[in-house]
Design a protein around this motif. Structure first.
Motif, PDB file in Angstrom:
ATOM      1  N   GLY A   1      25.026  -9.141  44.266  1.00  0.00           N
ATOM      2  CA  GLY A   1      26.152  -8.516  43.576  1.00  0.00           C
ATOM      3  C   GLY A   1      25.715  -7.897  42.258  1.00  0.00           C
ATOM      4  N   GLY A   2      24.832  -8.601  41.545  1.00  0.00           N
ATOM      5  CA  GLY A   2      24.302  -8.054  40.293  1.00  0.00           C
ATOM      6  C   GLY A   2      23.468  -6.803  40.507  1.00  0.00           C
ATOM      7  N   MET A   3      22.744  -6.758  41.625  1.00  0.00           N
ATOM      8  CA  MET A   3      21.945  -5.568  41.937  1.00  0.00           C
ATOM      9  C   MET A   3      22.834  -4.350  42.155  1.00  0.00           C
ATOM     10  SD  MET A   3      19.184  -7.296  44.496  1.00  0.00           S
ATOM     11  CE  MET A   3      18.617  -5.747  45.184  1.00  0.00           C
ATOM     12  N   LEU A   4      23.960  -4.557  42.843  1.00  0.00           N
ATOM     13  CA  LEU A   4      24.874  -3.426  43.078  1.00  0.00           C
ATOM     14  C   LEU A   4      25.448  -2.916  41.756  1.00  0.00           C
ATOM     15  CD1 LEU A   4      26.896  -4.528  46.238  1.00  0.00           C
ATOM     16  CD2 LEU A   4      25.305  -2.629  46.069  1.00  0.00           C
ATOM     17  N   GLY A   5      25.832  -3.873  40.887  1.00  0.00           N
ATOM     18  CA  GLY A   5      26.396  -3.462  39.607  1.00  0.00           C
ATOM     19  C   GLY A   5      25.360  -2.955  38.626  1.00  0.00           C
ATOM     20  N   GLY A   6      24.141  -3.480  38.721  1.00  0.00           N
ATOM     21  CA  GLY A   6      23.108  -3.105  37.757  1.00  0.00           C
ATOM     22  C   GLY A   6      22.132  -2.065  38.242  1.00  0.00           C
ATOM     23  N   ALA A   7      22.433  -1.432  39.377  1.00  0.00           N
ATOM     24  CA  ALA A   7      21.520  -0.423  39.920  1.00  0.00           C
ATOM     25  C   ALA A   7      21.531   0.871  39.117  1.00  0.00           C
ATOM     26  CB  ALA A   7      21.883  -0.122  41.373  1.00  0.00           C
ATOM     27  N   ALA A   8      22.500   0.994  38.193  1.00  0.00           N
ATOM     28  CA  ALA A   8      22.629   2.256  37.448  1.00  0.00           C
ATOM     29  C   ALA A   8      21.373   2.577  36.650  1.00  0.00           C
ATOM     30  CB  ALA A   8      23.842   2.176  36.516  1.00  0.00           C
ATOM     31  N   VAL A   9      20.763   1.546  36.036  1.00  0.00           N
ATOM     32  CA  VAL A   9      19.563   1.783  35.221  1.00  0.00           C
ATOM     33  C   VAL A   9      18.429   2.313  36.086  1.00  0.00           C
ATOM     34  CG1 VAL A   9      17.824   0.686  33.767  1.00  0.00           C
ATOM     35  CG2 VAL A   9      20.224   0.007  33.572  1.00  0.00           C
ATOM     36  N   THR A  10      18.205   1.649  37.222  1.00  0.00           N
ATOM     37  CA  THR A  10      17.138   2.087  38.136  1.00  0.00           C
ATOM     38  C   THR A  10      17.423   3.484  38.668  1.00  0.00           C
ATOM     39  OG1 THR A  10      16.798  -0.227  38.771  1.00  0.00           O
ATOM     40  CG2 THR A  10      15.860   1.451  40.207  1.00  0.00           C
ATOM     41  N   GLU A  11      18.688   3.737  38.992  1.00  0.00           N
ATOM     42  CA  GLU A  11      19.041   5.064  39.512  1.00  0.00           C
ATOM     43  C   GLU A  11      18.808   6.154  38.466  1.00  0.00           C
ATOM     44  OE1 GLU A  11      22.539   3.498  42.575  1.00  0.00           O
ATOM     45  OE2 GLU A  11      23.044   4.837  40.923  1.00  0.00           O
ATOM     46  N   LYS A  12      19.099   5.841  37.219  1.00  0.00           N
ATOM     47  CA  LYS A  12      18.884   6.827  36.161  1.00  0.00           C
ATOM     48  C   LYS A  12      17.390   7.104  35.957  1.00  0.00           C
ATOM     49  CE  LYS A  12      22.653   8.482  34.497  1.00  0.00           C
ATOM     50  NZ  LYS A  12      22.868   9.951  34.537  1.00  0.00           N
ATOM     51  N   VAL A  13      16.573   6.039  36.005  1.00  0.00           N
ATOM     52  CA  VAL A  13      15.134   6.195  35.786  1.00  0.00           C
ATOM     53  C   VAL A  13      14.514   7.064  36.869  1.00  0.00           C
ATOM     54  CG1 VAL A  13      12.927   4.968  35.736  1.00  0.00           C
ATOM     55  CG2 VAL A  13      14.893   4.055  34.487  1.00  0.00           C
ATOM     56  N   PHE A  14      14.918   6.846  38.119  1.00  0.00           N
ATOM     57  CA  PHE A  14      14.308   7.576  39.241  1.00  0.00           C
ATOM     58  C   PHE A  14      15.165   8.750  39.728  1.00  0.00           C
ATOM     59  CE2 PHE A  14      12.359   3.364  39.430  1.00  0.00           C
ATOM     60  CZ  PHE A  14      11.019   3.701  39.553  1.00  0.00           C
TER      61      PHE A  14
END
Length: 480
Positions: free
Chosen positions: A410-423
């Motif tokens: 659940g945390g990965m779904l909510g916190g994926a924004a940082v990774t998505e922004k980087v890549f």
């Protein structure tokens, strides 16, 4: 064949009557039962009141009450109540008026008399081989008649469906978790909208620019309903979430539901691949570390896991891009759906924290059970170390591991924004980040709520996995 059919019908009637009685004892389900089967329950209620007058309770209660009055029970009880009240007031150093003392005495006396009257009446009725007729007994008796069951199927179909669901502990468990999920989603929707509503940002001014006139801002607010009262806007947003129709975004005028449907699978795919990668790596490492505690292998991998928990996603992503994309040129720096190599670095970055958390939890949980009595008994029976480990130790250690995996996913779904922004991944996380500074209320509401729905579904699955993993949980669910 007719005998078998009659037996099945009797079993059906008994099941309906039994579930009806159980649901009446549960306050929440009682109201649901009455509402879903209102026409049927009204008939049962009328018949129950009619028959209850002839069940002997009133006659026995009258005789018991007369006996209690003739033996001066009430006077003796009054003296006891007054004495107890005086002791109570002295103990708590309370000063009450005479009128207040009499009022408290009468209330306590009446409550005690009614309780004793009910208990004595019930005992007397049992001595006579009778019992007070309940609504459940009435339903059981009339549902046994085929004609009543036949004519009540259509008006009571929802009630009967709920009764069958209540009778199955697993379906009941799932139903209650889904119902809780609905309330959680409503709470999240209300909280998110309230925060956005109270935000100092002005969507109209941010989108139209500094040169926008007051008339243009007012027209923008009118078009998107931002000039309506708080409760009206909240209701419209919740209704839109329920109907999967969130309208148009403030920025770009794009359909929010269609945009989320296009972006959310990207984030979900990234999270699922990261989860699978983490489980494949973390579970074996955690188990081996538990088997060989305080060894070089244990120290090495637990140290690596600690580093993995400590590294921020954005920093790890930038280091990966610097080394594997710019210097070595092995992997593309940005995500491209047509190139499977572009998903390698984002999944590793997103899954690093989960891998470390699961590995450490697997180690500690396995260590906790590996020295239990039942594991030593399994070894004493001559089972191989592999059978002891997999069938007895690891299986019993899975409950906390499953919990961590569910929470981390659940945390990965909510916190994926940082990774998505980087890549530079066009997923739901980066979409919400882009929209939050406007703030684009429909877009943010849609992204957050549908992420919350997914996390809630994951939590339900985790709860069900508990029953699959642990037979003790299954046993409790059957008694539920």
């Amino acid at each position: 064949m007719n005998l078998a059919k009659g037996s099945k019908m009797s079993q059906l009637v008994y099941t309906l009557g039994f579930n009806y009685g159980k649901m009446l004892l549960h306050p929440s389900y009682r109201y649901v039962l009455f509402i879903l089967g209102l026409p049927v329950n009204l008939v049962v209620l009328l018949i129950w009141h009619s028959r209850r007058k002839r069940d002997g309770w009133a006659v026995v209660q009258q005789a018991v009450e007369h006996d209690m009055l003739s033996t001066s029970y009430r006077d003796k009880l009054r003296m006891d109540v007054e004495e107890q009240l005086r002791r109570k007031h002295r103990f708590f150093q309370q000063q009450v008026s005479e009128a207040e003392f009499k009022r408290q005495t009468e209330e306590w006396l009446e409550e005690s008399v009614q309780k004793e009257l009910k208990e004595r009446t019930f005992s007397k009725l049992q001595e006579q081989g009778k019992q007070r007729l309940t609504m459940a007994d009435t339903f059981q008796s009339i549902i046994d008649k085929p004609w009543f069951l036949a004519i009540s199927v259509i008006p009571g179909c929802l009630m009967y469906a709920m009764m069958f669901l209540y009778g199955n502990p697993y379906l009941k468990y799932i139903f209650e978790r889904i119902l809780m999920t609905v309330f959680v989603i409503l709470g999240v929707a209300t909280l998110v909208f309230t925060i956005l509503y109270l935000s100092p940002f002005n969507p109209a001014a941010n989108i139209l620019g500094e040169t926008a006139t007051q008339e243009q801002i007012a027209a923008f607010n009118h078009v998107y309903g931002l000039d309506q009262p708080y409760l009206v806007q909240l209701w419209n947003n919740i209704k839109g979430i329920a109907l999967f129709d969130l309208g148009k975004s403030f920025s770009g005028n794009e359909d929010v539901t269609a945009t989320i449907a296009r972006k959310f699978p990207i984030t979900l795919t990234l999270a699922v691949i990261s989860l699978l990668l983490a489980l494949v790596i973390a579970l074996p490492i955690g188990i081996i570390s538990a088997i060989k505690p305080n060894s070089l292998f244990d120290y090495t991998f637990m140290f690596i896991a600690l580093i993995g928990l400590s590294i921020p996603n954005f920093w790890q992503g930038l280091i990966f891009i610097l080394n594997f994309s710019i210097k070595l040129q092995w992997l593309p720096a940005t995500f491209n759906p047509q190139n499977w190599l572009s998903i390698i670095m984002p999944t590793i970055v997103l899954g690093t924290g989960l891998t470390a958390a699961v590995a450490r939890m697997t180690r500690s949980s396995t260590l906790e059970v590996i020295h239990e009595d039942y594991v030593m008994t399994a070894r004493a029976k001559g089972l191989s170390e592999r059978q002891v480990l997999l069938k007895h130790a690891v299986r019993n250690a899975l409950i906390p591991i499953v919990t961590v995996v569910g929470l981390q996913f659940g945390g990965m779904l909510g916190g994926a924004a940082v990774t998505e922004k980087v890549f530079n991944i066009s997923g739901l996380g980066s979409y919400i980040v882009d929209k939050q500074f406007i703030p684009d209320i429909p877009s943010i509401m849609g992204g957050v709520i549908y992420t919350a729905i997914t996390i809630s579904i994951i939590n339900v699955v985790v709860d069900l996995l508990y029953a699959f993993v642990d037979p003790r949980v299954r046993s409790k669910m059957k008694q539920y």
